[in-house]
Design an enzyme around this catalytic site. Structure first.
Site, PDB file in Angstrom:
ATOM      1  N   ASP A 308       0.804  -1.222   0.000  1.00  0.00           N
ATOM      2  CA  ASP A 308       0.000   0.000   0.000  1.00  0.00           C
ATOM      3  C   ASP A 308       0.836   1.270   0.000  1.00  0.00           C
ATOM      4  O   ASP A 308       0.365   2.320  -0.436  1.00  0.00           O
ATOM      5  CB  ASP A 308      -0.943   0.004   1.209  1.00  0.00           C
ATOM      6  CG  ASP A 308      -1.999  -1.090   1.101  1.00  0.00           C
ATOM      7  OD1 ASP A 308      -2.386  -1.424  -0.036  1.00  0.00           O
ATOM      8  OD2 ASP A 308      -2.410  -1.630   2.139  1.00  0.00           O
ATOM      9  N   TYR A 392     -10.011  -0.550   2.994  1.00  0.00           N
ATOM     10  CA  TYR A 392      -9.415  -0.537   4.331  1.00  0.00           C
ATOM     11  C   TYR A 392      -9.045   0.870   4.763  1.00  0.00           C
ATOM     12  O   TYR A 392      -8.729   1.712   3.936  1.00  0.00           O
ATOM     13  CB  TYR A 392      -8.132  -1.378   4.313  1.00  0.00           C
ATOM     14  CG  TYR A 392      -8.098  -2.472   5.362  1.00  0.00           C
ATOM     15  CD1 TYR A 392      -8.733  -3.687   5.158  1.00  0.00           C
ATOM     16  CD2 TYR A 392      -7.422  -2.275   6.566  1.00  0.00           C
ATOM     17  CE1 TYR A 392      -8.690  -4.684   6.120  1.00  0.00           C
ATOM     18  CE2 TYR A 392      -7.377  -3.269   7.524  1.00  0.00           C
ATOM     19  CZ  TYR A 392      -8.010  -4.468   7.295  1.00  0.00           C
ATOM     20  OH  TYR A 392      -7.965  -5.458   8.246  1.00  0.00           O
TER      21      TYR A 392
HETATM   22 CU   LIG Z   1      -6.971  -7.347   7.969  1.00  0.00          CU
END
Ligand SMILES: [Cu+2]
Length: 646
Positions: A308, A392
């Site tokens: 990420d 997320y």
């Molecule tokens: Cu996770």
């Protein structure tokens, strides 16, 4: 955005060589790149960040004195399928260097590319036909989620040399519905970002969409609890910190707040005022890389391994924080400008939050004979930002305490990644979190890069293991145990893992500075939750994620060795970064070093993680160990009488 009359470069009073580029400086860098034909049609800006001056120049800098301002740009020429690194000298108004990167190097994915990819997929007849085949009638309700493609050795020959994304699809039932409840698992869109077109659609077994919705927006939650009374954080005299430019002073701490498009929040020149002097502790600290390997071996899931930071850039994905929601109390927000791939500069308001928190008790003792009791409240200073990476959320928090400790904590929340299960199907590689909705096992593995400057630039690292002494002549009762220190003198000696059986920690010392007890002054790196990577050492992802094979690495400080998986992990064939650099096995004893701490949150999902996961936390501490003569927290005054219950 800064006003137009600010002088370029911005080096006057109040400015510091480590200040992130201002909006004006970013605009100027774009202008110079364009003027010298490095940026234009077909060329996209991947990133522009401050080229940090040499550490020696920063450490010698005095307020008000002039300093260099340089920008480091990464550019992508889509027509030529080539990437470049350029250095722009903002004082000269010229491009000081421009180097083509080796063929095949793929810079990180630009934020604009995500939305452009999704739009192009929607227009694709291949995509529309694939949806019809699956009975999905409204393409507008399909979320197209581009994922980094990686490189696994299983790519088709026609994929060579492309800038690829692999897009996964989810179907909403209405425009504000949570699409992650309905993964459209049977198709993956392989996409080329050079041409902005769909290469092909990979077809897998068609699995029905899971039956339940999983909504989280307030309009979907009918019966919110009604018994919460307000809590107000009141600081009638204001906060105890001061901020000048990007410099923060709080209690005896002093540090600078920085921000890059890749790492997001960076802390610089962390020091502590002690005995009339500023004592340096860390020259630079950031979370420099992360990877999330998923544990499902089937096609297409084994390719889910997002880096990420190195592949996307957390600074670009940072939230604009909201008072009273993300942060409570008297807040100072730092805004930082961002540049998009077309060269547009926009401010990111409230990117970094600075505030104080009450944190329970700092220390306490009661003399049971005299009744004398002393207790101190702990106050901590929190510096943080939050990034949204697709489904997320990651919150990155650095806390400073009155006992000289630093705590780095990452908060994980948002929506877990999901796949669909056929009715009655179970997967050993995931957990069913709602009917026919599978959340695969995965790990979130982070790498912190800490450049220590414990009482000066030259530092060493010792490993400390506590071990029992065998029962015998010197230990007749079998109760003895000792803390053994081992110097980690070279890069390969310093490749270590955590060990709870020996309560292992690492001590960063300055061998040239002894405390009054005769030991070198030091700070202790204290691990928190951690575990090894669960993928096999020969797993394809480990070629790029080799940094996860150890929890501790120590390297000589080198300004170009910045990221644990190297500068360009996106589609990198063999991997770069820590495993590569440390083959040289350089000396790391009594010299300028970088300390890399790698820590993994092992995520075996639960039904309670759905639909939005309550925050999970992981981190580490950096605590004084012989740095001070005694507890530095003794001079914290008792709580004001009116606030005290005695
Ligand atoms: Cu996770």
């Amino acid at each position: 955005m800064a006003t137009m009359d600010v002088k370029i470069p911005e080096t006057g009073a109040g400015w510091h060589p480590l200040d992130p580029l201002s909006a004006r400086e970013l605009q100027e860098a774009v202008r110079i790149l364009k003027q010298e034909d490095h940026f234009g049609e077909n060329v996209r800006i991947v990133s522009i960040n401050l080229k940090e001056p040499a550490r020696s120049l920063v450490e010698a800098h005095r307020p008000g004195s002039p300093f260099e301002r340089k920008a480091q740009a990464v550019l992508l020429n889509r027509g030529k399928r080539a990437a470049y690194e350029a250095v722009v000298d903002l004082a000269d108004g010229s491009v000081a260097a421009a180097d083509k990167l080796p063929d095949g190097v793929q810079p990180s994915i630009m934020l604009d590319e995500f939305s452009e990819c999704e739009e192009a997929v929607r227009r694709s007849p291949l995509f529309q036909a694939a949806l019809r085949k699956r009975g999905v009638t409204d393409a507008d309700l399909v979320m197209v989620e581009p994922w980094s493609a990686g490189l696994y050795g299983t790519e088709l020959p026609e994929d060579q040399g492309l800038r690829r994304m692999r897009a996964l699809c989810f179907v909403r039932s209405e425009p504000t519905d949570n699409g992650y409840a309905r993964p459209l698992d049977s198709m993956v869109i392989v996409f080329d970002l050079y041409k902005m077109e769909v290469i092909r659609i990979e077809d897998y077994d068609i699995v029905p969409l899971p039956p339940e919705s999983g909504n989280w927006a307030r309009e979907y939650i009918p019966n919110m609890r009604k018994d919460l009374k307000p809590i107000d954080i009141v600081q009638p005299e204001g906060p105890s910190f001061t901020v000048e430019g990007n410099q923060v002073a709080w209690q005896k701490w002093k540090f600078r707040v920085g921000f890059t498009s890749r790492e997001g929040l960076v802390l610089h020149t962390i020091g502590y005022h002690d005995g009339g002097v500023e004592r340096p502790i860390l020259y630079r600290a950031s979370i420099c890389e992360m990877v999330v390997p998923y544990g499902d071996p089937r096609e297409p899931y084994y390719r889910k391994n997002a880096f990420d930071i190195g592949e996307y850039g957390l600074g670009m994905l940072a939230n604009s924080l909201a008072l009273g929601c993300d942060c409570l109390g008297v807040i100072h927000y730092f805004d930082f400008p961002l540049v998009d791939s077309h060269g547009n500069v926009t401010p990111l308001k409230n990117a970094v939050c600075l505030h104080e928190e009450d944190f329970g008790i700092l220390w306490k003792h009661t003399d049971w004979r005299t009744g004398q009791s002393e207790v101190r409240r702990s106050r901590r200073l929190s510096v943080s930002f939050i990034a949204t990476v697709g489904n997320y959320e990651y919150g990155f928090y650095w806390y400073f305490y009155q006992d000289g400790s630093i705590h780095c904590e990452i908060k994980l929340t948002g929506i877990i990644n999901t796949t669909a299960l056929a009715p009655g199907e179970k997967s050993p590689y995931g957990v069913e979190v709602a009917p026919q909705l599978n959340a695969p096992l995965h790990q979130h593995i982070f790498a912190a890069r800490l450049v220590p400057s414990v009482d000066g630039p030259d530092n060493s690292v010792y490993e400390v293991n506590t071990a029992g002494v065998p029962t015998g002549a010197g230990n007749p009762h079998g109760n003895a145990f000792v803390a053994e220190e081992t110097l980690l003198a070279t890069e390969q000696q310093a490749q270590r893992r955590v060990n709870s059986a020996t309560a292992r920690f690492w001590r960063v010392v300055n061998p040239g500075k002894k405390n009054r007890l005769g030991r070198p002054v030091g700070y202790r790196l204290v691990p928190g939750e951690n575990c090894p990577p669960m993928v096999q050492p020969d797993a394809a992802v480990m070629r790029r994620a080799g940094f996860t094979s150890h929890h501790l690495w120590v390297t000589p400080y080198h300004p170009r060795e910045r990221y644990a998986a190297g500068e360009y992990p996106n589609q990198h064939p063999t991997g770069d970064g820590l495993p590569h650099w440390t083959k040289a096995n350089r000396n790391v004893d009594d010299t300028q070093i970088a300390l890399w701490y790698v820590f993994a949150h092992n995520h075996v999902p639960r039904p309670e993680d759905w639909p939005v996961m309550p925050v999970g936390m992981i981190g580490f501490q950096f605590r004084p160990d012989g740095f001070f003569e005694r507890s530095p927290a003794m001079d914290v005054p008792p709580p004001a009488a009116k606030a005290c219950c005695h």
